[in-house]
Design a protein around this motif. Sequence first.
Motif, PDB file in Angstrom:
ATOM      1  N   PRO A 183       1.010  -1.530  -0.243  1.00 11.87           N
ATOM      2  CA  PRO A 183       0.017  -0.339   0.244  1.00 11.87           C
ATOM      3  C   PRO A 183       0.634   1.411  -0.625  1.00 11.87           C
ATOM      4  O   PRO A 183       2.263   1.248   0.211  1.00 11.87           O
ATOM      5  CB  PRO A 183      -0.993   0.393   1.285  1.00 11.87           C
ATOM      6  CG  PRO A 183      -0.084  -0.519   1.965  1.00 11.87           C
ATOM      7  CD  PRO A 183       0.934  -1.677   1.564  1.00 11.87           C
ATOM      8  N   GLU A 184       0.286   2.271  -0.263  1.00 12.69           N
ATOM      9  CA  GLU A 184       0.727   3.866   0.393  1.00 12.69           C
ATOM     10  C   GLU A 184       1.266   4.136   1.456  1.00 12.69           C
ATOM     11  O   GLU A 184      -0.787   4.392   1.951  1.00 12.69           O
ATOM     12  CB  GLU A 184       0.137   4.279  -0.691  1.00 12.69           C
ATOM     13  CG  GLU A 184       0.873   6.367  -1.218  1.00 12.69           C
ATOM     14  CD  GLU A 184       0.055   7.411  -1.880  1.00 12.69           C
ATOM     15  OE1 GLU A 184      -1.066   8.022  -0.890  1.00 12.69           O
ATOM     16  OE2 GLU A 184      -0.438   7.079  -2.917  1.00 12.69           O
ATOM     17  N   VAL A 185       1.558   4.302   2.569  1.00 13.62           N
ATOM     18  CA  VAL A 185       2.413   4.736   3.410  1.00 13.62           C
ATOM     19  C   VAL A 185       2.116   6.009   3.715  1.00 13.62           C
ATOM     20  O   VAL A 185       3.494   6.232   3.854  1.00 13.62           O
ATOM     21  CB  VAL A 185       2.702   3.512   4.216  1.00 13.62           C
ATOM     22  CG1 VAL A 185       2.531   3.637   5.607  1.00 13.62           C
ATOM     23  CG2 VAL A 185       2.471   1.622   4.003  1.00 13.62           C
ATOM     24  N   SER A 186       1.387   6.549   4.375  1.00 14.96           N
ATOM     25  CA  SER A 186       1.831   7.699   5.330  1.00 14.96           C
ATOM     26  C   SER A 186       1.613   8.347   6.555  1.00 14.96           C
ATOM     27  O   SER A 186       0.837   7.454   6.715  1.00 14.96           O
ATOM     28  CB  SER A 186       1.368   8.801   4.160  1.00 14.96           C
ATOM     29  OG  SER A 186       1.264   9.306   2.938  1.00 14.96           O
ATOM     30  N   THR A 187       2.375   9.156   6.914  1.00 18.44           N
ATOM     31  CA  THR A 187       1.860   9.526   8.500  1.00 18.44           C
ATOM     32  C   THR A 187       1.371  10.673   8.636  1.00 18.44           C
ATOM     33  O   THR A 187       1.240  11.602   7.807  1.00 18.44           O
ATOM     34  CB  THR A 187       3.358   9.735   9.222  1.00 18.44           C
ATOM     35  OG1 THR A 187       3.908   8.814   9.427  1.00 18.44           O
ATOM     36  CG2 THR A 187       2.979  10.233  11.118  1.00 18.44           C
ATOM     37  N   PHE A 188       0.003  10.585   9.668  1.00 20.73           N
ATOM     38  CA  PHE A 188      -0.530  11.970   8.750  1.00 20.73           C
ATOM     39  C   PHE A 188      -1.156  12.199  10.562  1.00 20.73           C
ATOM     40  O   PHE A 188      -0.995  11.766  11.406  1.00 20.73           O
ATOM     41  CB  PHE A 188      -2.167  11.482   8.641  1.00 20.73           C
ATOM     42  CG  PHE A 188      -3.279  10.980   9.489  1.00 20.73           C
ATOM     43  CD1 PHE A 188      -3.413  11.496  10.121  1.00 20.73           C
ATOM     44  CD2 PHE A 188      -3.237   9.062   9.304  1.00 20.73           C
ATOM     45  CE1 PHE A 188      -4.458  10.791  11.137  1.00 20.73           C
ATOM     46  CE2 PHE A 188      -3.612   8.366   9.891  1.00 20.73           C
ATOM     47  CZ  PHE A 188      -4.790   8.979  11.226  1.00 20.73           C
ATOM     48  N   GLU A 189      -2.188  13.862  10.039  1.00 20.56           N
ATOM     49  CA  GLU A 189      -1.926  14.292  11.946  1.00 20.56           C
ATOM     50  C   GLU A 189      -3.222  15.145  11.526  1.00 20.56           C
ATOM     51  O   GLU A 189      -3.248  15.904  10.885  1.00 20.56           O
ATOM     52  CB  GLU A 189      -0.723  15.296  12.005  1.00 20.56           C
ATOM     53  CG  GLU A 189      -0.844  16.228  13.152  1.00 20.56           C
ATOM     54  CD  GLU A 189       0.142  17.073  13.692  1.00 20.56           C
ATOM     55  OE1 GLU A 189      -0.528  18.063  14.766  1.00 20.56           O
ATOM     56  OE2 GLU A 189       0.900  16.201  13.621  1.00 20.56           O
ATOM     57  N   VAL A 190      -4.068  15.131  11.895  1.00 21.03           N
ATOM     58  CA  VAL A 190      -5.051  15.824  12.553  1.00 21.03           C
ATOM     59  C   VAL A 190      -5.444  17.553  12.958  1.00 21.03           C
ATOM     60  O   VAL A 190      -4.543  16.657  14.533  1.00 21.03           O
ATOM     61  CB  VAL A 190      -6.081  14.914  11.859  1.00 21.03           C
ATOM     62  CG1 VAL A 190      -7.669  15.854  12.206  1.00 21.03           C
ATOM     63  CG2 VAL A 190      -7.014  14.556  11.460  1.00 21.03           C
ATOM     64  N   SER A 191      -5.708  17.935  13.262  1.00 20.66           N
ATOM     65  CA  SER A 191      -5.121  19.096  13.926  1.00 20.66           C
ATOM     66  C   SER A 191      -6.826  19.949  13.463  1.00 20.66           C
ATOM     67  O   SER A 191      -6.517  20.935  12.514  1.00 20.66           O
ATOM     68  CB  SER A 191      -4.224  20.120  13.592  1.00 20.66           C
ATOM     69  OG  SER A 191      -4.054  21.175  14.408  1.00 20.66           O
ATOM     70  N   GLY A 192      -7.297  19.890  14.594  1.00 20.32           N
ATOM     71  CA  GLY A 192      -8.793  20.347  14.591  1.00 20.32           C
ATOM     72  C   GLY A 192      -9.581  20.231  12.468  1.00 20.32           C
ATOM     73  O   GLY A 192      -9.717  19.243  12.192  1.00 20.32           O
ATOM     74  N   ASP A 193      -9.501  21.199  11.595  1.00 15.24           N
ATOM     75  CA  ASP A 193     -10.615  20.792  10.886  1.00 15.24           C
ATOM     76  C   ASP A 193      -9.498  21.006   9.572  1.00 15.24           C
ATOM     77  O   ASP A 193      -9.896  20.684   8.301  1.00 15.24           O
ATOM     78  CB  ASP A 193     -11.723  21.806  10.418  1.00 15.24           C
ATOM     79  CG  ASP A 193     -12.564  21.498  11.296  1.00 15.24           C
ATOM     80  OD1 ASP A 193     -13.101  20.325  11.353  1.00 15.24           O
ATOM     81  OD2 ASP A 193     -13.004  22.711  11.156  1.00 15.24           O
ATOM     82  N   GLU A 194      -7.850  20.158  10.169  1.00 16.13           N
ATOM     83  CA  GLU A 194      -6.664  20.537   8.859  1.00 16.13           C
ATOM     84  C   GLU A 194      -6.670  19.409   9.334  1.00 16.13           C
ATOM     85  O   GLU A 194      -5.731  18.447  10.063  1.00 16.13           O
ATOM     86  CB  GLU A 194      -5.905  21.858   9.169  1.00 16.13           C
ATOM     87  CG  GLU A 194      -6.842  22.844   9.066  1.00 16.13           C
ATOM     88  CD  GLU A 194      -5.832  24.119   9.281  1.00 16.13           C
ATOM     89  OE1 GLU A 194      -6.222  25.064   8.115  1.00 16.13           O
ATOM     90  OE2 GLU A 194      -4.167  23.665   9.743  1.00 16.13           O
ATOM     91  N   LEU A 195      -5.702  18.773   7.514  1.00 13.28           N
ATOM     92  CA  LEU A 195      -5.292  17.539   7.732  1.00 13.28           C
ATOM     93  C   LEU A 195      -3.771  17.997   6.963  1.00 13.28           C
ATOM     94  O   LEU A 195      -3.495  18.335   6.107  1.00 13.28           O
ATOM     95  CB  LEU A 195      -5.816  16.458   7.483  1.00 13.28           C
ATOM     96  CG  LEU A 195      -5.450  14.970   6.834  1.00 13.28           C
ATOM     97  CD1 LEU A 195      -5.189  14.325   7.631  1.00 13.28           C
ATOM     98  CD2 LEU A 195      -6.662  14.446   5.682  1.00 13.28           C
ATOM     99  N   TYR A 196      -2.919  17.376   8.032  1.00 11.12           N
ATOM    100  CA  TYR A 196      -1.156  17.258   7.294  1.00 11.12           C
ATOM    101  C   TYR A 196      -0.997  15.771   6.876  1.00 11.12           C
ATOM    102  O   TYR A 196      -0.463  14.532   7.774  1.00 11.12           O
ATOM    103  CB  TYR A 196      -1.173  18.027   8.059  1.00 11.12           C
ATOM    104  CG  TYR A 196      -1.123  19.317   8.266  1.00 11.12           C
ATOM    105  CD1 TYR A 196      -0.150  19.937   7.695  1.00 11.12           C
ATOM    106  CD2 TYR A 196      -1.748  19.774   9.511  1.00 11.12           C
ATOM    107  CE1 TYR A 196      -1.223  21.302   8.208  1.00 11.12           C
ATOM    108  CE2 TYR A 196      -2.282  20.774   9.749  1.00 11.12           C
ATOM    109  CZ  TYR A 196      -2.481  21.511   9.312  1.00 11.12           C
ATOM    110  OH  TYR A 196      -2.250  22.966   9.834  1.00 11.12           O
ATOM    111  N   PHE A 197      -0.136  15.347   6.173  1.00 13.76           N
ATOM    112  CA  PHE A 197       0.388  14.168   5.263  1.00 13.76           C
ATOM    113  C   PHE A 197       2.632  14.564   5.819  1.00 13.76           C
ATOM    114  O   PHE A 197       3.239  15.555   5.536  1.00 13.76           O
ATOM    115  CB  PHE A 197       0.348  13.760   4.536  1.00 13.76           C
ATOM    116  CG  PHE A 197      -0.910  13.408   4.238  1.00 13.76           C
ATOM    117  CD1 PHE A 197      -1.410  11.779   4.979  1.00 13.76           C
ATOM    118  CD2 PHE A 197      -2.501  14.047   3.859  1.00 13.76           C
ATOM    119  CE1 PHE A 197      -1.924  11.240   4.808  1.00 13.76           C
ATOM    120  CE2 PHE A 197      -3.040  13.044   3.767  1.00 13.76           C
ATOM    121  CZ  PHE A 197      -3.598  11.938   4.313  1.00 13.76           C
ATOM    122  N   ASP A 198       2.950  13.327   6.188  1.00 11.99           N
ATOM    123  CA  ASP A 198       4.070  13.977   6.485  1.00 11.99           C
ATOM    124  C   ASP A 198       4.754  13.973   4.745  1.00 11.99           C
ATOM    125  O   ASP A 198       4.305  13.293   4.070  1.00 11.99           O
ATOM    126  CB  ASP A 198       5.514  12.737   7.166  1.00 11.99           C
ATOM    127  CG  ASP A 198       5.166  11.220   6.347  1.00 11.99           C
ATOM    128  OD1 ASP A 198       3.488  11.291   5.564  1.00 11.99           O
ATOM    129  OD2 ASP A 198       5.776  10.457   6.251  1.00 11.99           O
TER     130      ASP A 198
END
Length: 138
Positions: free
Chosen positions: A112-127
């Motif tokens: 699979p495609e693997v990423s680390t992510f973080e959700v902060s409120g209504d925003e989503l970020y990927f490494d």
Amino acid sequence: MNKNKLKTALLILPFILLVIGVAQFAWHGDEGLYGSPKNPIYGTWNATISDSQGKEVYVEMVYNDDNSCIFREYDDQRKHHKDLDTGRFELESGKISIWWESARSSWDKDGPEVSTFEVSGDELYFDGDDETVWKKKK
């Protein structure tokens, strides 16, 4: 308490515990399979990204609580999608693994495609992507 009442209580107790266990599984059982239904990544996320020609394009990512996902890239008017891919994903300890249907032929080789992510409120970020901020659609 006489012996008959004690025997009856001991016979009924396992049944009561079984009913409570089944009720708890029915209420919370899918959390072990799919993660918490309240997981903040579930929902629809929008972003503007640069395509392969450097043109800004509007994209949408949908993460469903059944662990299916959809990626859509829209035209300039944001009315019709010009690219679509579906897949399934798994979440584990801040990582997301996505098996895209468009890459099905390489699943065994590449995984699979693997990423680390973080959700902060209504925003989503990927490494590895400091430029793209995904906004949760309300």
